[in-house]
Design a protein around this motif. Structure first.
Motif, PDB file in Angstrom:
ATOM      1  N   UNK A   1      55.474  49.241  31.300  1.00 13.68           N
ATOM      2  CA  UNK A   1      54.839  48.603  30.257  1.00 13.68           C
ATOM      3  C   UNK A   1      54.738  47.111  31.036  1.00 13.68           C
ATOM      4  N   UNK A   2      53.531  46.545  30.744  1.00 14.35           N
ATOM      5  CA  UNK A   2      53.372  45.113  31.385  1.00 14.35           C
ATOM      6  C   UNK A   2      53.990  44.192  30.095  1.00 14.35           C
ATOM      7  N   UNK A   3      54.024  42.920  30.607  1.00 13.96           N
ATOM      8  CA  UNK A   3      54.364  41.842  29.806  1.00 13.96           C
ATOM      9  C   UNK A   3      53.224  40.959  29.650  1.00 13.96           C
ATOM     10  N   UNK A   4      53.416  39.921  28.495  1.00 11.63           N
ATOM     11  CA  UNK A   4      52.348  38.853  28.189  1.00 11.63           C
ATOM     12  C   UNK A   4      53.284  37.638  28.601  1.00 11.63           C
ATOM     13  N   UNK A   5      52.511  36.407  28.943  1.00  5.54           N
ATOM     14  CA  UNK A   5      53.248  35.366  28.893  1.00  5.54           C
ATOM     15  C   UNK A   5      53.618  34.447  27.919  1.00  5.54           C
ATOM     16  N   UNK A   6      52.643  34.669  26.903  1.00  9.40           N
ATOM     17  CA  UNK A   6      52.462  33.840  25.754  1.00  9.40           C
ATOM     18  C   UNK A   6      52.135  34.596  24.417  1.00  9.40           C
ATOM     19  N   UNK A   7      52.877  34.561  23.404  1.00  9.38           N
ATOM     20  CA  UNK A   7      52.650  35.297  22.166  1.00  9.38           C
ATOM     21  C   UNK A   7      52.778  34.289  21.059  1.00  9.38           C
ATOM     22  N   UNK A   8      51.698  34.488  20.332  1.00  4.23           N
ATOM     23  CA  UNK A   8      51.571  33.818  19.059  1.00  4.23           C
ATOM     24  C   UNK A   8      51.361  34.560  17.777  1.00  4.23           C
ATOM     25  N   UNK A   9      52.039  34.773  16.774  1.00  5.06           N
ATOM     26  CA  UNK A   9      51.815  35.568  15.533  1.00  5.06           C
ATOM     27  C   UNK A   9      51.641  34.656  14.501  1.00  5.06           C
ATOM     28  N   UNK A  10      50.510  34.575  13.929  1.00  2.00           N
ATOM     29  CA  UNK A  10      50.252  34.107  12.669  1.00  2.00           C
ATOM     30  C   UNK A  10      50.266  35.030  11.527  1.00  2.00           C
ATOM     31  N   UNK A 210      55.786  43.948  21.462  1.00  2.00           N
ATOM     32  CA  UNK A 210      55.177  43.037  22.401  1.00  2.00           C
ATOM     33  C   UNK A 210      56.394  42.937  23.060  1.00  2.00           C
ATOM     34  N   UNK A 211      55.981  42.724  24.599  1.00  2.00           N
ATOM     35  CA  UNK A 211      57.149  42.677  25.656  1.00  2.00           C
ATOM     36  C   UNK A 211      56.689  41.116  26.028  1.00  2.00           C
ATOM     37  N   UNK A 212      57.636  40.081  26.058  1.00  2.00           N
ATOM     38  CA  UNK A 212      57.156  38.821  26.447  1.00  2.00           C
ATOM     39  C   UNK A 212      57.967  38.580  27.669  1.00  2.00           C
ATOM     40  N   UNK A 213      57.353  38.221  28.704  1.00  2.00           N
ATOM     41  CA  UNK A 213      57.898  38.089  30.086  1.00  2.00           C
ATOM     42  C   UNK A 213      58.995  36.885  29.890  1.00  2.00           C
ATOM     43  N   UNK A 214      60.379  37.460  30.425  1.00  2.00           N
ATOM     44  CA  UNK A 214      61.508  36.731  30.298  1.00  2.00           C
ATOM     45  C   UNK A 214      62.121  36.620  28.994  1.00  2.00           C
ATOM     46  N   UNK A 215      61.678  37.023  27.887  1.00  2.00           N
ATOM     47  CA  UNK A 215      62.202  36.761  26.742  1.00  2.00           C
ATOM     48  C   UNK A 215      62.651  38.289  26.213  1.00  2.00           C
ATOM     49  N   UNK A 216      61.533  39.164  26.078  1.00  2.00           N
ATOM     50  CA  UNK A 216      61.979  40.350  25.579  1.00  2.00           C
ATOM     51  C   UNK A 216      60.855  40.801  24.570  1.00  2.00           C
ATOM     52  N   UNK A 307      52.484  30.881   8.205  1.00  4.77           N
ATOM     53  CA  UNK A 307      53.518  30.462   9.362  1.00  4.77           C
ATOM     54  C   UNK A 307      52.909  31.070  10.610  1.00  4.77           C
ATOM     55  N   UNK A 308      53.247  30.345  11.697  1.00  5.63           N
ATOM     56  CA  UNK A 308      52.980  30.725  12.902  1.00  5.63           C
ATOM     57  C   UNK A 308      53.980  30.519  14.042  1.00  5.63           C
ATOM     58  N   UNK A 309      54.395  31.831  14.576  1.00  2.11           N
ATOM     59  CA  UNK A 309      55.418  31.893  15.703  1.00  2.11           C
ATOM     60  C   UNK A 309      54.964  31.975  16.958  1.00  2.11           C
ATOM     61  N   UNK A 310      55.556  31.004  17.956  1.00  2.00           N
ATOM     62  CA  UNK A 310      55.072  31.244  18.991  1.00  2.00           C
ATOM     63  C   UNK A 310      56.337  31.319  19.970  1.00  2.00           C
ATOM     64  N   UNK A 311      55.985  32.523  21.004  1.00  3.61           N
ATOM     65  CA  UNK A 311      57.047  32.534  22.014  1.00  3.61           C
ATOM     66  C   UNK A 311      56.557  32.647  23.224  1.00  3.61           C
ATOM     67  N   UNK A 312      57.127  31.806  24.302  1.00  5.79           N
ATOM     68  CA  UNK A 312      56.317  31.755  25.592  1.00  5.79           C
ATOM     69  C   UNK A 312      57.689  32.082  26.760  1.00  5.79           C
ATOM     70  N   UNK A 313      56.952  32.618  27.968  1.00  4.50           N
ATOM     71  CA  UNK A 313      57.654  32.944  28.929  1.00  4.50           C
ATOM     72  C   UNK A 313      58.522  31.454  29.488  1.00  4.50           C
ATOM     73  N   UNK A 314      59.888  31.525  29.643  1.00  2.35           N
ATOM     74  CA  UNK A 314      60.431  30.269  30.111  1.00  2.35           C
ATOM     75  C   UNK A 314      59.838  29.820  31.297  1.00  2.35           C
ATOM     76  N   UNK A 315      60.017  28.572  31.455  1.00  2.00           N
ATOM     77  CA  UNK A 315      59.561  28.127  32.797  1.00  2.00           C
ATOM     78  C   UNK A 315      60.439  28.308  33.978  1.00  2.00           C
ATOM     79  N   UNK A 316      60.032  28.234  35.120  1.00  2.00           N
ATOM     80  CA  UNK A 316      61.139  28.514  36.404  1.00  2.00           C
ATOM     81  C   UNK A 316      62.480  27.843  36.084  1.00  2.00           C
TER      82      UNK A 316
END
Ligand SMILES: [Fe+2]
Ligand SMILES: [Fe+2]
Length: 322
Positions: A1-10, A210-216, A307-316
């Motif tokens: 499965x691929x990942x996404x770099x940024x996820x927002x859930x409203x 949802x699979x968020x890159x570097x987060x899970x 409510x809106x949740x945002x999860x992002x791939x951690x920066x390097x």
């Protein structure tokens, strides 16, 4: 499965609205300013749930509407209040054929205004009834029909199996209930198949993973019909991940007859799975919300309408979040 770099859930629809809650890391809520001086109106709550999922990969965002609440009123009103144009929705997913999840779908499709794929399990369309000594409701899902969905603009994708619907986003397919105490025999819930009445297995129930890159993994489990722990374990098996970062949704522990023991065993299971984010919403019930808040204060996050949740791939240079 691929990942996404940024996820927002409203949260477009939920049972609760609380304008006095503060923003917390990663979660933006409707707050005091709107409470005292509503410029656009404040969100409405109802029995039901609806998520707007936006997943971004390589600069491209896919928008998915997951469930639509019950009446069709809050989903339209809340989108407007939040400044969301539902015309941006690329795909729709229905978790199962219960009215608090599909009821608002026709209103939503009307605003989306063009043909969009709608992912649903074929069993969602079997007639359902409740037959108990104290309650008899025939065909309570009668408003969910393929013909009406198609007329409203849905291109129906009826699947039993998992389906990767965008980079990093997959629907769960059928979820086996693998945690013993989550095997609930629903009394009086019936499903009519091949002309015969059977106990309803609610086999149409699906989650979005949802699979968020570097987060899970983040699992959206809107009504908990497979048991939240079994849903998490299924998500891990499906993706090969060894843990889940977060879960949001209705854990189905708010009903009459749910024992305190079941709630406690569920929360023990969540603790054992080492989640970083747990948001019991919709049908989770106050007892389960309190139990999660007490047992997992760091992970507990209350998400209500708006409510809106945002999860992002951690920066390097950032260490990956646990
Ligand atoms: Fe349900
Ligand atoms: Fe529900």
């Amino acid at each position: 499965m691929q990942t996404c770099e940024r996820l927002s859930i409203t949260v477009l629809v939920d049972n609760y609205i609380d304008m006095l809650m503060q923003n917390t890391p990663g979660i933006r809520r409707q707050g005091m300013a709107e409470h005292f001086l509503p410029r656009r109106g404040t969100p409405l709550a109802e029995n039901g749930i609806s998520f707007l999922i936006r997943a971004t990969t390589a600069g491209r965002t896919t928008t998915i509407l997951f469930d639509a609440g019950m009446s069709g009123i809050p989903i339209i009103h809340n989108a407007a209040v939040l400044g969301i144009d539902l015309a941006e929705v690329d795909q729709v997913v229905l978790s199962h054929g219960h009215p608090d999840h599909f009821g608002g779908i026709y209103a939503a499709l009307g605003v989306i205004g063009r043909k969009v794929p709608l992912i649903v399990h074929p069993s969602a369309f079997h007639p359902r009834s409740i037959r108990r000594p104290d309650l008899m409701i025939q065909y309570f899902n009668r408003d969910l029909t393929e013909a009406e969905l198609i007329a409203a603009g849905a291109g129906i994708v009826a699947v039993r199996e998992p389906l990767e619907i965008a980079p990093g986003i997959t629907t769960s397919g059928e979820i086996p209930i693998t945690v013993d105490f989550e095997r609930e025999v629903p009394t009086g819930r019936m499903s009519i198949r091949d002309g015969h009445v059977h106990p309803d297995p609610i086999d149409d129930y699906l989650t979005v993973i949802v699979d968020v890159d570097g987060v899970g993994l983040v699992v959206l489990d809107p009504c908990g019909h497979s048991g939240v722990l079994s849903s998490l374990d299924h998500a891990m098996r499906l993706t090969g991940a060894d843990r889940v970062h977060g879960v949001l949704g209705g854990f189905h522990l708010g009903h009459a007859g749910i024992t305190q023991e079941k709630i406690e065993r569920t929360v023990e299971g969540l603790v054992a799975r080492d989640l970083s984010l747990v948001s019991p919403m919709h049908c989770s019930g106050f007892r389960a919300q309190r139990a999660v808040a007490e047992a997992m204060p760091e992970a507990f996050a209350l998400m209500t309408a708006g409510a809106e949740l945002t999860i992002e791939k951690p920066r390097d240079h950032e260490p990956a979040k646990k």
